[in-house]
Design a protein around this motif. Structure first.
Motif, short mmCIF file in Angstrom:
data_model
loop_
_atom_site.label_atom_id
_atom_site.label_comp_id
_atom_site.label_asym_id
_atom_site.label_seq_id
_atom_site.Cartn_x
_atom_site.Cartn_y
_atom_site.Cartn_z
N LEU A 185 0.78 -1.24 0.00
CA LEU A 185 0.00 0.00 0.00
C LEU A 185 0.81 1.28 0.00
CD1 LEU A 185 -2.92 -0.76 2.53
CD2 LEU A 185 -2.94 -0.93 0.04
N CYS A 186 2.10 1.24 0.31
CA CYS A 186 2.83 2.47 0.61
C CYS A 186 2.93 3.44 -0.57
CB CYS A 186 4.22 2.14 1.16
SG CYS A 186 5.29 1.28 0.02
N THR A 187 2.90 2.95 -1.80
CA THR A 187 2.91 3.82 -2.99
C THR A 187 1.84 3.34 -3.97
OG1 THR A 187 4.47 2.50 -4.30
CG2 THR A 187 5.42 4.11 -2.74
N PRO A 188 1.43 4.18 -4.91
CA PRO A 188 0.46 3.73 -5.93
C PRO A 188 0.98 2.54 -6.73
CG PRO A 188 0.61 6.13 -5.93
CD PRO A 188 1.70 5.63 -5.02
N ASP A 189 2.29 2.49 -6.96
CA ASP A 189 2.86 1.38 -7.73
C ASP A 189 2.78 0.06 -6.98
OD1 ASP A 189 4.22 2.84 -10.14
OD2 ASP A 189 4.74 4.00 -8.37
#
Length: 355
Positions: A185-189
Motif C-alpha cells: 500500500l505504501c505507494t500507488p505502484d
C-alpha cells in the motif's frame, strides 16, 4: 464503520466474560474469502501448531516438512495415504506432503534425503518446482512456516510466519499491518491496478471505497501472520458493525478476542476532488476511537484499535497525526496505529533515501 455512536465503558472485560463472548462468535469459515494459496499456507501452519501442541516432546525437530498444494501427487510416484493428517497425530517432518487447501488429509512421500536442499531438489526433479508450497521448519528455536506462492523454484519469494503457541497481542497485529503496508500500500505502484485506494494519486484524490480496500488488505495480512486466529470482517452488534474482529482459540480450549479493529482513511481530497479539512479528519478519527471502544466493550475484547491510513499531502508523522485525539483515546483505553501512503514512488524514495 457504523453510524451508531453509543456511550462507552472505560476498558475491556476480562476472564470468564471475555471467553464466553468470544466463544459465541468463534467457528469455522472465517477464511472463506481468502485466496486459496494463503488459505493453504495458513492451514499448514495450523497443522504444524496442532502437531506441536500434541507431541512437542517427541516430535522430530531435526528435519523440515515440505507441503505441496497438489492433493493427488505426481503421476507414477508411489505415495502413502494419510486420511487423518489434520488431527496432528502423524509425524510430518522429514517428508514431502501432497495436500489440498485445508491440509486435513494428504499423501506422504519419503525423499531420498532429508537434507533441506535435497528435499527442494527432489521436488524440482518431480517437475513440481512451480507448485505453491509451504515449508515447516522446526529446527530453529521458534519454528516457522514459509509459504512459497510461486513454488520452491522461486526460493527467495516467500512469506514467513512463526509457529508460536501464545496469545496474540496488539504488537503482533500492528507488525503485520506495517509489513502489509510496506509491501502492498505504501505507494500507488505497490497497489493493485484497478483496485487502488487512489482514484488519482497525483491529485491526491482518494477512492470512495478506500476503507474497504484497506480492510481487505489488513484482513489478508492478519489471516496469514496470525494463522491461529480467525479474522472476521463486518461483525454486527448493537454498537454498529466492526471492521475486523480477531478471535483466537488457545491451547487450553479457551477462546479470546485479542482486538476489535476500526479502520479509517484520512483524506486530502475525495474521489471528486473535494477537500477534506484537518478538522473533518480529526472528527473522523474521534469517531473511530468511539467505535473501537464500543465494539471492544460490547464484544468484551482485550483491546480496541483504531487503524488509520493517511493519504494526505505530506507525512506529518504519527505523533502529530494523533496529537488532538490521543488524550481522548487514552481516556477510554483505545490503541492508535497509523500508516502513511505516498502519492508517488519518488516521494517514497526521497523519504527513504533523502532528496
Amino acid at each position: 464503520m457504523a453510524d451508531n455512536e453509543p456511550e462507552t465503558g472505560l476498558g475491556p472485560w476480562t476472564g470468564a466474560d471475555l471467553r464466553g463472548t468470544a466463544a459465541q462468535f468463534a467457528g469455522d469459515g472465517a477464511d472463506d474469502d481468502i485466496d486459496p494459496i494463503h488459505r493453504f499456507g495458513r492451514n499448514v501452519a495450523r497443522l504444524a501448531l496442532r502437531r506441536m501442541r500434541q507431541h512437542l516432546g517427541n516430535m522430530r525437530r531435526d528435519a523440515i516438512a515440505v507441503f505441496l498444494f497438489h492433493p493427488s501427487g505426481p503421476p507414477g510416484t508411489e505415495t502413502v495415504r494419510q486420511p487423518m493428517l489434520g488431527d496432528g497425530g502423524v509425524e510430518i517432518c522429514g517428508k514431502i506432503w501432497f495436500v489440498s487447501m485445508t491440509a486435513q488429509s494428504g499423501r506422504e512421500l519419503a525423499p531420498p534425503s532429508e537434507d533441506a536442499g535435497s528435499m527442494f531438489d527432489h521436488v524440482e526433479s518431480l517437475g513440481l518446482g512451480g507448485i505453491p508450497a509451504a515449508v515447516f521448519n522446526p529446527t530453529v528455536a521458534i519454528p516457522t512456516v514459509r509459504v512459497y506462492p510461486e513454488g520452491l523454484s522461486a526460493e527467495t519469494e516467500f512469506d514467513t510466519v512463526e509457529v508460536a503457541d501464545r496469545e496474540m497481542t496488539l504488537d503482533d497485529i500492528k507488525r503485520a499491518i506495517d509489513e502489509m503496508h510496506e509491501e502492498h500500500l505504501c505507494t500507488p505502484d505497490a497497489q493493485i491496478s484497478g483496485n487502488s485506494m487512489w482514484s488519482d494519486a497525483q491529485k491526491l484524490h482518494a477512492n470512495s471505497n478506500a476503507e474497504a480496500i484497506a480492510q481487505t488488505h489488513v484482513k489478508l495480512a492478519l489471516s496469514l501472520r496470525l494463522f491461529n486466529c480467525d479474522v472476521r470482517p463486518e461483525q454486527p452488534m448493537k454498537a454498529g458493525r466492526v471492521d475486523l474482529e480477531v478471535v483466537q482459540r488457545l491451547a487450553d480450549g479457551a477462546t479470546i478476542i485479542p482486538a476489535e479493529i476500526e479502520i479509517k482513511v484520512l483524506r486530502e481530497r475525495n474521489r471528486r476532488g473535494k477537500k477534506w479539512s484537518d478538522a473533518f479528519n480529526e472528527k473522523w478519527m474521534r469517531r473511530g476511537v468511539r467505535q473501537a471502544a464500543a465494539y471492544r466493550d460490547v464484544r468484551k475484547a482485550k483491546a480496541g484499535l483504531l487503524c488509520c491510513f493517511d493519504m494526505r499531502d505530506g507525512d506529518r508523522g504519527e505523533v502529530a497525526t494523533f496529537s488532538s485525539v490521543k488524550p481522548y483515546a487514552d481516556s477510554i483505553s483505545v490503541a492508535l496505529h497509523r500508516n502513511f501512503l505516498y502519492n508517488d514512488a519518488e516521494a517514497w524514495r526521497q523519504a527513504r533515501y533523502g532528496a
